[in-house]
Design a protein around this motif. Structure first.
Motif: not given
Length: 276
Positions: A208-209, A212-213, A215-216, A221-222, A224-225, A228
């Motif tokens: 998940v993290h 998130a990274y 996507s950022l 961003p999705n 998961d962000v 996280s």
């Protein structure tokens, strides 16, 4: 079904695209039709037992445009690993859409697939894989997958295992929290729950993290962000409770990740059924 690639003359705006697509899609024997205004091409899939290429060209002419069939194209379907939502699908689509030699592409987040129509003399599969990998995902040709392996079942089993482990640990943590707050204070309570939360947040939730990274990094961003941000800061700030008499929210951080993993399992199961 047969898929053909068209080179269309006279396209100048989105209205032209809608006109051609609506004319073709209104025919019940046409399964799908899409037009790319960027390179004046179209991809049409139809029933060859009823229609032929000439009939498709006549439909385009009835819309007010001229077209010819391009035969130097190939339609491929890839399995995409790592997609979780529509934002992920958009990231994959954006990664491949500007390649020269790509006539059409479609991302299906429900079945984790990417279907492309391309000119193999201008665009290589390795280029698509590299572009999607930079976006944080991976591609594999469906035809290269081992047909004897049920990949959907493997994904569901993995997601279920994560859910059960995280749920078991979090259930113990929440039980301890209730006892600590309302029954009797547990010695070394904060260090204990801090250690118990590590596998939930940092091991089971590692993917998940990572998502998130990625996507950022891609400025898309999705969900998961959000998860996280809801688990990492409360845990890290909660570690201050080891040194200061403050209220910690480590239990909440683990609970948020656990609920997310439950959702991941339900999502994976739903995708598996959709794929079947």
């Amino acid at each position: 079904m047969k898929t053909i690639q068209l080179k269309i003359e006279g396209i100048s705006c989105a209205s032209c695209v809608n006109n051609i697509e609506s004319t073709l899609n209104e025919n019940p024997d046409v399964q799908s039709a899409s037009v790319n205004i960027m390179n004046d091409t179209g991809v049409v899939t139809y029933d060859p037992a009823i229609l032929d290429d000439t009939a498709i060209l006549k439909m385009v002419e009835q819309s007010g445009y001229q077209a010819k069939v391009i035969n130097d194209h190939q339609t491929l379907t890839f399995q995409v690993d790592g997609m979780t939502c529509s934002s992920c699908a958009l990231a994959v689509s954006s990664a491949v859409e500007n390649f020269a030699g790509l006539f059409d592409h479609h991302v299906n987040v429900a079945t984790d697939t990417l279907t492309v129509t391309l000119d193999p003399s201008k665009l290589r599969i390795s280029q698509l894989k590299d572009a999607v990998m930079k976006a944080g995902y991976s591609l594999m040709l469906r035809e290269d997958l081992d047909e004897t392996v049920d990949y959907d079942a493997l994904k569901m089993a993995k997601a279920k295992k994560k859910m059960i482990i995280a749920g078991s640990i979090t259930a113990v943590m929440m039980t301890m929290m209730v006892i600590h707050m309302f029954v009797v204070m547990i010695p070394f309570y904060t260090p204990i729950i801090a250690v118990m939360a590590i596998p939930v947040i940092f091991v089971l939730g590692l993917s998940v993290h990572q998502a998130a990274y990625k996507s950022l990094r891609n400025k898309k961003p999705n969900m998961d962000v959000l998860v996280s941000m809801g688990s990492l800061p409360p845990y890290l700030i909660g570690l201050m409770g080891l040194f200061f008499p403050i209220t910690t929210f480590i239990e909440m951080a683990a609970t948020i990740m656990t609920f997310h993993l439950i959702g991941k399992y339900l999502e994976t199961r739903a995708k598996g059924k959709a794929s079947q």
